[in-house]
Design a protein around this motif. Sequence first.
Motif, PDB file in Angstrom:
ATOM      1  N   LEU A 159       0.830  -1.205   0.000  1.00 26.35           N
ATOM      2  CA  LEU A 159       0.000   0.000   0.000  1.00 26.35           C
ATOM      3  C   LEU A 159       0.860   1.248   0.000  1.00 26.35           C
ATOM      4  O   LEU A 159       0.543   2.231  -0.686  1.00 26.35           O
ATOM      5  CB  LEU A 159      -0.936  -0.008   1.212  1.00 26.35           C
ATOM      6  N   ALA A 160       1.959   1.234   0.738  1.00 24.33           N
ATOM      7  CA  ALA A 160       2.838   2.404   0.819  1.00 24.33           C
ATOM      8  C   ALA A 160       3.410   2.769  -0.546  1.00 24.33           C
ATOM      9  O   ALA A 160       3.540   3.957  -0.879  1.00 24.33           O
ATOM     10  CB  ALA A 160       3.961   2.158   1.821  1.00 24.33           C
ATOM     11  N   GLN A 161       3.755   1.760  -1.357  1.00 26.13           N
ATOM     12  CA  GLN A 161       4.314   2.064  -2.666  1.00 26.13           C
ATOM     13  C   GLN A 161       3.245   2.135  -3.750  1.00 26.13           C
ATOM     14  O   GLN A 161       3.520   2.558  -4.874  1.00 26.13           O
ATOM     15  CB  GLN A 161       5.387   1.057  -3.053  1.00 26.13           C
ATOM     16  N   GLY A 162       2.015   1.729  -3.409  1.00 26.39           N
ATOM     17  CA  GLY A 162       0.901   1.873  -4.336  1.00 26.39           C
ATOM     18  C   GLY A 162       0.948   0.940  -5.521  1.00 26.39           C
ATOM     19  O   GLY A 162       0.250   1.166  -6.519  1.00 26.39           O
ATOM     20  N   GLU A 163       1.754  -0.124  -5.440  1.00 23.83           N
ATOM     21  CA  GLU A 163       1.887  -1.075  -6.530  1.00 23.83           C
ATOM     22  C   GLU A 163       2.042  -2.477  -5.975  1.00 23.83           C
ATOM     23  O   GLU A 163       2.519  -2.658  -4.854  1.00 23.83           O
ATOM     24  CB  GLU A 163       3.099  -0.737  -7.399  1.00 23.83           C
ATOM     25  N   GLY A 164       1.657  -3.466  -6.773  1.00 27.23           N
ATOM     26  CA  GLY A 164       1.812  -4.841  -6.333  1.00 27.23           C
ATOM     27  C   GLY A 164       1.173  -5.804  -7.307  1.00 27.23           C
ATOM     28  O   GLY A 164       0.758  -5.425  -8.409  1.00 27.23           O
ATOM     29  N   VAL A 165       1.090  -7.053  -6.889  1.00 24.99           N
ATOM     30  CA  VAL A 165       0.484  -8.106  -7.708  1.00 24.99           C
ATOM     31  C   VAL A 165      -0.678  -8.723  -6.932  1.00 24.99           C
ATOM     32  O   VAL A 165      -1.058  -8.230  -5.869  1.00 24.99           O
ATOM     33  CB  VAL A 165       1.534  -9.166  -8.090  1.00 24.99           C
ATOM     34  N   CYS A 166      -1.216  -9.821  -7.458  1.00 23.53           N
ATOM     35  CA  CYS A 166      -2.419 -10.392  -6.851  1.00 23.53           C
ATOM     36  C   CYS A 166      -2.216 -10.770  -5.391  1.00 23.53           C
ATOM     37  O   CYS A 166      -3.131 -10.624  -4.573  1.00 23.53           O
ATOM     38  CB  CYS A 166      -2.886 -11.603  -7.647  1.00 23.53           C
ATOM     39  N   GLN A 167      -1.019 -11.243  -5.029  1.00 23.43           N
ATOM     40  CA  GLN A 167      -0.743 -11.578  -3.633  1.00 23.43           C
ATOM     41  C   GLN A 167      -0.886 -10.354  -2.738  1.00 23.43           C
ATOM     42  O   GLN A 167      -1.465 -10.424  -1.650  1.00 23.43           O
ATOM     43  CB  GLN A 167       0.666 -12.148  -3.500  1.00 23.43           C
ATOM     44  N   ASP A 168      -0.375  -9.212  -3.202  1.00 17.59           N
ATOM     45  CA  ASP A 168      -0.454  -7.985  -2.414  1.00 17.59           C
ATOM     46  C   ASP A 168      -1.886  -7.480  -2.304  1.00 17.59           C
ATOM     47  O   ASP A 168      -2.312  -7.017  -1.238  1.00 17.59           O
ATOM     48  CB  ASP A 168       0.434  -6.913  -3.057  1.00 17.59           C
ATOM     49  N   HIS A 169      -2.647  -7.572  -3.399  1.00 22.08           N
ATOM     50  CA  HIS A 169      -4.056  -7.182  -3.343  1.00 22.08           C
ATOM     51  C   HIS A 169      -4.817  -8.048  -2.338  1.00 22.08           C
ATOM     52  O   HIS A 169      -5.634  -7.542  -1.561  1.00 22.08           O
ATOM     53  CB  HIS A 169      -4.695  -7.329  -4.724  1.00 22.08           C
ATOM     54  N   ALA A 170      -4.542  -9.357  -2.363  1.00 24.57           N
ATOM     55  CA  ALA A 170      -5.234 -10.259  -1.440  1.00 24.57           C
ATOM     56  C   ALA A 170      -4.885  -9.937   0.007  1.00 24.57           C
ATOM     57  O   ALA A 170      -5.767  -9.866   0.879  1.00 24.57           O
ATOM     58  CB  ALA A 170      -4.888 -11.705  -1.770  1.00 24.57           C
ATOM     59  N   HIS A 171      -3.591  -9.746   0.286  1.00 25.31           N
ATOM     60  CA  HIS A 171      -3.175  -9.421   1.656  1.00 25.31           C
ATOM     61  C   HIS A 171      -3.811  -8.118   2.133  1.00 25.31           C
ATOM     62  O   HIS A 171      -4.269  -8.020   3.281  1.00 25.31           O
ATOM     63  CB  HIS A 171      -1.653  -9.304   1.728  1.00 25.31           C
ATOM     64  N   ALA A 172      -3.837  -7.112   1.270  1.00 25.22           N
ATOM     65  CA  ALA A 172      -4.411  -5.822   1.664  1.00 25.22           C
ATOM     66  C   ALA A 172      -5.908  -5.936   1.918  1.00 25.22           C
ATOM     67  O   ALA A 172      -6.434  -5.361   2.885  1.00 25.22           O
ATOM     68  CB  ALA A 172      -4.130  -4.771   0.591  1.00 25.22           C
ATOM     69  N   LEU A 173      -6.615  -6.685   1.074  1.00 23.56           N
ATOM     70  CA  LEU A 173      -8.049  -6.844   1.273  1.00 23.56           C
ATOM     71  C   LEU A 173      -8.335  -7.605   2.563  1.00 23.56           C
ATOM     72  O   LEU A 173      -9.260  -7.259   3.308  1.00 23.56           O
ATOM     73  CB  LEU A 173      -8.673  -7.563   0.077  1.00 23.56           C
ATOM     74  N   ILE A 174      -7.557  -8.645   2.827  1.00 25.85           N
ATOM     75  CA  ILE A 174      -7.708  -9.377   4.087  1.00 25.85           C
ATOM     76  C   ILE A 174      -7.524  -8.442   5.272  1.00 25.85           C
ATOM     77  O   ILE A 174      -8.295  -8.464   6.240  1.00 25.85           O
ATOM     78  CB  ILE A 174      -6.689 -10.536   4.144  1.00 25.85           C
ATOM     79  N   SER A 175      -6.515  -7.596   5.197  1.00 34.77           N
ATOM     80  CA  SER A 175      -6.212  -6.691   6.301  1.00 34.77           C
ATOM     81  C   SER A 175      -7.356  -5.712   6.557  1.00 34.77           C
ATOM     82  O   SER A 175      -7.808  -5.543   7.703  1.00 34.77           O
ATOM     83  CB  SER A 175      -4.923  -5.926   5.997  1.00 34.77           C
ATOM     84  N   VAL A 176      -7.853  -5.057   5.491  1.00 41.29           N
ATOM     85  CA  VAL A 176      -8.904  -4.049   5.702  1.00 41.29           C
ATOM     86  C   VAL A 176     -10.232  -4.704   6.071  1.00 41.29           C
ATOM     87  O   VAL A 176     -11.019  -4.136   6.838  1.00 41.29           O
ATOM     88  CB  VAL A 176      -9.054  -3.136   4.464  1.00 41.29           C
TER      89      VAL A 176
END
Length: 280
Positions: A159-176
């Motif tokens: 989230l801090a760098q505003g870029e990622g792949v599907c793994q990062d999207h999944a982790h962020a959605l789980i977190s929020v």
Amino acid sequence: MKLRIFHQTVYRYDRPVRNLVQSLRLTPSVCEGQRTHDWQIEVTGGIRGPGFRDGAGDWIEGWTVRGPTEEVVVTISGRVETRDTAGVLRGHRELIHPLAYGRDTAATRADAALKDLAGSVTDSADSLDLAHKLSAAVADAIAYAPGRTEFHTTAAEALAQGEGVCQDHAHALISVARRRDLPARYVSGYLQASAAGEAHEASHAWAEIHVERLGWVGFDPANRCCPDERYVRLGSGLDALDAAPIRGIAAGQGAETLDVAVNVEEVDRFQNQSQSQRQS
């Protein structure tokens, strides 16, 4: 949709390793919306150990490779027939209570920015509507950009760098989602991604959120959709490490490198192309 899947992982060691033990979560889930045919798992030089279905409903197999060896190849091939269930996981038998997925891990722990992102989504009396809004917020906040993050990148870092792949999207959605009191978990699987029917050359990941009256519902912020007939579900966990399709340990001092190749292709399309080529 009928999908043919080929997934090969090659482990190489700069020095021979004496023994290798692996735990494989590489068998498609038993649930409505997907039916598996002719599924084969092969490990070069490997001895298949016992298999079991864990509390999350995932099938796990143990494999042992006796060395010395400098290379181990894990190959998966088979066919899966799928249909669209609008992302709702039905007919999947598991024992773990959804509230167990409220626990954070290092990959999903929320910092101030993730808490702010979770809080920016307007309240909704309907948990399904809230889940959709959270998924959209993650998709807006993290642009899909291959090669900018690594396996150990956390949701906060992506989230801090505003870029990622599907793994990062999944982790962020789980977190929020967990910040909004919605149980959420990580899902590994495959995606036949191209709308034109072209083969998808990587494994995939998304999140599932537990929604009142529906149960577990999948959300893929990387593609701004819920899983449909293009998706094949393998297994789930608290995060990418917990849900990893392959986990193992090697006895030896050799440094490990790996190459992964994944091909997901629609069977009918593949057969039609082959027939056209033979006729031309």
